[in-house]
Design a protein around this motif. Structure first.
Motif, PDB file in Angstrom:
ATOM      1  N   LEU A   1      89.872  36.532  -3.987  1.00 47.07           N
ATOM      2  CA  LEU A   1      88.590  36.439  -4.679  1.00 47.07           C
ATOM      3  C   LEU A   1      88.658  37.145  -6.034  1.00 47.07           C
ATOM      4  O   LEU A   1      88.224  36.593  -7.049  1.00 47.07           O
ATOM      5  CB  LEU A   1      87.475  37.038  -3.826  1.00 47.07           C
ATOM      6  N   ALA A   2      89.219  38.345  -6.051  1.00 47.85           N
ATOM      7  CA  ALA A   2      89.343  39.088  -7.303  1.00 47.85           C
ATOM      8  C   ALA A   2      90.241  38.354  -8.288  1.00 47.85           C
ATOM      9  O   ALA A   2      89.964  38.302  -9.487  1.00 47.85           O
ATOM     10  CB  ALA A   2      89.884  40.488  -7.033  1.00 47.85           C
ATOM     11  N   HIS A   3      91.311  37.756  -7.792  1.00 46.28           N
ATOM     12  CA  HIS A   3      92.227  37.030  -8.662  1.00 46.28           C
ATOM     13  C   HIS A   3      91.557  35.782  -9.251  1.00 46.28           C
ATOM     14  O   HIS A   3      91.722  35.485 -10.439  1.00 46.28           O
ATOM     15  CB  HIS A   3      93.493  36.640  -7.904  1.00 46.28           C
ATOM     16  N   SER A   4      90.789  35.077  -8.430  1.00 48.43           N
ATOM     17  CA  SER A   4      90.104  33.891  -8.942  1.00 48.43           C
ATOM     18  C   SER A   4      89.041  34.277  -9.977  1.00 48.43           C
ATOM     19  O   SER A   4      88.851  33.570 -10.965  1.00 48.43           O
ATOM     20  CB  SER A   4      89.485  33.081  -7.813  1.00 48.43           C
TER      21      SER A   4
ATOM     22  N   TRP B   1      89.245  36.906 -11.943  1.00 50.65           N
ATOM     23  CA  TRP B   1      90.009  37.289 -13.131  1.00 50.65           C
ATOM     24  C   TRP B   1      90.473  36.051 -13.895  1.00 50.65           C
ATOM     25  O   TRP B   1      90.386  36.002 -15.122  1.00 50.65           O
ATOM     26  CB  TRP B   1      91.211  38.141 -12.723  1.00 50.65           C
ATOM     27  N   GLU B   2      90.954  35.031 -13.168  1.00 48.73           N
ATOM     28  CA  GLU B   2      91.384  33.797 -13.823  1.00 48.73           C
ATOM     29  C   GLU B   2      90.215  33.120 -14.536  1.00 48.73           C
ATOM     30  O   GLU B   2      90.375  32.613 -15.649  1.00 48.73           O
ATOM     31  CB  GLU B   2      91.997  32.843 -12.806  1.00 48.73           C
ATOM     32  N   ALA B   3      89.049  33.097 -13.899  1.00 46.13           N
ATOM     33  CA  ALA B   3      87.872  32.487 -14.523  1.00 46.13           C
ATOM     34  C   ALA B   3      87.502  33.243 -15.790  1.00 46.13           C
ATOM     35  O   ALA B   3      87.151  32.631 -16.812  1.00 46.13           O
ATOM     36  CB  ALA B   3      86.707  32.467 -13.549  1.00 46.13           C
ATOM     37  N   GLU B   4      87.606  34.545 -15.751  1.00 46.60           N
ATOM     38  CA  GLU B   4      87.306  35.360 -16.936  1.00 46.60           C
ATOM     39  C   GLU B   4      88.317  35.086 -18.051  1.00 46.60           C
ATOM     40  O   GLU B   4      87.940  34.982 -19.224  1.00 46.60           O
ATOM     41  CB  GLU B   4      87.334  36.840 -16.561  1.00 46.60           C
ATOM     42  N   GLN B   5      89.572  34.946 -17.693  1.00 48.47           N
ATOM     43  CA  GLN B   5      90.604  34.668 -18.689  1.00 48.47           C
ATOM     44  C   GLN B   5      90.401  33.282 -19.319  1.00 48.47           C
ATOM     45  O   GLN B   5      90.576  33.108 -20.524  1.00 48.47           O
ATOM     46  CB  GLN B   5      92.002  34.770 -18.074  1.00 48.47           C
TER      47      GLN B   5
END
Length: 53
Positions: free
Chosen positions: A37-40, A42-46
């Motif tokens: 969840l945290a990785h997804s 972070w990817e959305a933010e990037q």
């Protein structure tokens, strides 16, 4: 009743190990779920930052 106690005492360590195994696996699965969840997020933010640049 006194004939049952040796069997119960013999099963306690196995039950304890089984309980610890359950706790460890449960925490591993929950940790993996939170990490994904945290990785997804972070990817959305990037991706959002890349579109704004």
């Amino acid at each position: 009743m006194s004939e049952i106690w040796p069997y119960i005492v013999a099963l306690i360590p196995s039950a304890g190990v089984g309980f610890l195994f359950y706790i460890v696996i449960k925490n591993m699965i929950e940790g993996d779920r939170k990490e994904r969840l945290a990785h997804s997020q972070w990817e959305a933010e990037q991706e959002k930052r890349a579109k704004n640049s």
